[in-house]
Design an enzyme around this catalytic site. Structure first.
Site, PDB file in Angstrom:
ATOM      1  N   GLY A 114       1.003   4.249   3.886  1.00  0.00           N
ATOM      2  CA  GLY A 114       2.085   3.547   3.208  1.00  0.00           C
ATOM      3  C   GLY A 114       3.086   4.496   2.589  1.00  0.00           C
ATOM      4  O   GLY A 114       4.305   4.297   2.681  1.00  0.00           O
ATOM      5  N   GLY A 153       0.830  -1.208   0.000  1.00  0.00           N
ATOM      6  CA  GLY A 153       0.000   0.000   0.000  1.00  0.00           C
ATOM      7  C   GLY A 153       0.857   1.247   0.000  1.00  0.00           C
ATOM      8  O   GLY A 153       0.547   2.237   0.667  1.00  0.00           O
ATOM      9  N   ALA A 154       1.952   1.219  -0.789  1.00  0.00           N
ATOM     10  CA  ALA A 154       3.040   2.194  -0.633  1.00  0.00           C
ATOM     11  C   ALA A 154       2.832   3.519  -1.338  1.00  0.00           C
ATOM     12  O   ALA A 154       3.632   4.434  -1.148  1.00  0.00           O
ATOM     13  CB  ALA A 154       4.350   1.569  -1.115  1.00  0.00           C
ATOM     14  N   TYR A 212     -15.084  -3.367   6.833  1.00  0.00           N
ATOM     15  CA  TYR A 212     -13.729  -2.925   7.205  1.00  0.00           C
ATOM     16  C   TYR A 212     -13.450  -3.272   8.670  1.00  0.00           C
ATOM     17  O   TYR A 212     -12.383  -3.803   8.996  1.00  0.00           O
ATOM     18  CB  TYR A 212     -13.609  -1.423   6.971  1.00  0.00           C
ATOM     19  CG  TYR A 212     -12.244  -0.856   7.300  1.00  0.00           C
ATOM     20  CD1 TYR A 212     -11.219  -0.869   6.359  1.00  0.00           C
ATOM     21  CD2 TYR A 212     -11.981  -0.291   8.550  1.00  0.00           C
ATOM     22  CE1 TYR A 212      -9.965  -0.337   6.653  1.00  0.00           C
ATOM     23  CE2 TYR A 212     -10.736   0.237   8.847  1.00  0.00           C
ATOM     24  CZ  TYR A 212      -9.735   0.208   7.898  1.00  0.00           C
ATOM     25  OH  TYR A 212      -8.490   0.722   8.196  1.00  0.00           O
ATOM     26  N   SER A 223       0.076   5.551  -1.235  1.00  0.00           N
ATOM     27  CA  SER A 223      -0.987   6.412  -0.718  1.00  0.00           C
ATOM     28  C   SER A 223      -1.005   6.402   0.798  1.00  0.00           C
ATOM     29  O   SER A 223      -0.656   5.397   1.427  1.00  0.00           O
ATOM     30  CB  SER A 223      -2.348   5.919  -1.244  1.00  0.00           C
ATOM     31  OG  SER A 223      -3.387   6.803  -0.881  1.00  0.00           O
TER      32      SER A 223
END
Length: 338
Positions: A24, A18-19, A160, A21
């Site tokens: 991340g 998840g880098a 979630y 945004s």
């Protein structure tokens, strides 16, 4: 229990999912600033290329890998990239996540499954690959980014919340298994409160109004601080944001009161009428959308967390005692108010 020794950040190679945004992206940028090498992983190949060009251009040691963490074969490829580019990795951060806003009935079953595929199975895939690799290196760290919603569900974010409860159980089980075999691998669960990321814009929305995160909010750098500390210092749990920690303790102490508050004001607290954010970011449930460090809605976010700094300053045993003592006090208070 064997003592776990971790390298300093400047000696480490860190995998971050998840880098591109939010949390991340903050983790990647902070890791590079502190001298670590990074393998940045995300679905958004274009954003990864831009990230690589920007950070490598200032001397950062960075490799990229486009992958959807719901695909176990793609996650295996991440370890291969890390080995080819840097000879392996020392810490693996499971951060990728997606979400929906709406009631359990409003969210289609396929979307429920998609949230679990990324938020739970993505963490499982990453954890298993990381554990297998780190065993061969004599140890390291696995950091899972959970949520305070793993302690307490919230209305309009049922799927979630359910995944974050599952990540809590997964992380605890993984830690016990690795401790039992004396693998020398630290396993940490990071529990952020509301963080000013593009999450509300990225989430698929079934409500009548644009979604937002309820205050108080913190900047993604607070989560990055917690994660990178855990890469170099074994900890069981770190809460990123005092507001979230207090909310979690309140929910444990007075669950019915928390239910009532949520039922009365929970939906309104998660809506931002007239401020939907950037249209190009909306709904990344199945495909990547525009990524960014922060959300584009008009909100205030705190840049530091005293609660996190206190957790970092305390010894692991004291930190566990503080968090555990708070939970025990909440349980006793709960029994006393029945």
């Amino acid at each position: 229990m064997m003592a776990i020794k971790l390298k300093s950040l400047r000696e480490q190679v860190i995998v971050v999912t998840g880098a591109t945004s939010g949390n991340g992206l903050a983790i990647v940028e902070a890791a590079i600033r502190q001298g670590a090498a990074v393998v940045a992983v995300a679905r958004n190949a274009e954003a990864l290329e831009e990230l690589h060009a920007r950070l490598a251009g200032v001397g950062g040691r960075i490799a990229i890998c486009a992958a959807d963490v719901s695909d176990p074969a793609a996650v295996e490829d991440v370890a291969t990239v890390a080995s080819e580019k840097f000879g392996g990795f020392d810490s693996w951060v499971n951060n990728a996540g997606i979400g929906t806003y709406g009631t359990l009935e409003q969210v289609p079953l396929a979307d429920h499954r998609r949230v679990f595929d990324v938020n739970y199975f993505g963490v499982l895939h990453g954890s298993l690959v990381a554990a297998r690799h780190l065993r061969g290196r004599g140890g390291g760290a696995i950091i899972n980014v959970g949520s305070i919603l793993g302690d307490r569900s919230i209305v309009q974010q049922g799927p979630y919340s359910a995944t974050k409860h599952a990540v809590q159980a997964l992380t605890d089980t993984l830690r016990m298994e690795l401790e039992r075999e004396k693998a020398g691998i630290s396993v940490t669960l990071i529990k952020p409160g509301p963080i000013d990321t593009p999450f509300p814009e990225h989430a698929r929305n079934f409500m009548d109004e644009p979604p937002r995160l309820p205050p108080p909010l913190y900047t993604p750098e607070v989560v990055a601080d917690a994660v990178l500390f855990a890469c170099a210092n074994p900890r069981r749990t770190l809460y990123a944001g005092g507001g979230g920690l207090l909310s979690s303790m309140l929910a444990q102490a007075a669950p019915r009161l928390t239910d009532a508050i949520m039922e009365l004001a929970g939906t309104q607290a998660q809506q931002k009428p007239g401020d939907p954010g950037v249209a190009a970011r909306r709904d990344n449930l199945y495909e990547p959308r525009e990524d960014a460090l922060r959300g584009s809605q008009d909100v205030h976010a705190r840049q530091s967390s005293i609660a996190l700094q206190l957790q970092k300053a305390a010894s692991p045993l004291l930190t566990a005692a503080i968090v555990g003592g708070g939970a025990l006090a909440a349980i006793l208070l709960r029994k006393g108010t029945r």
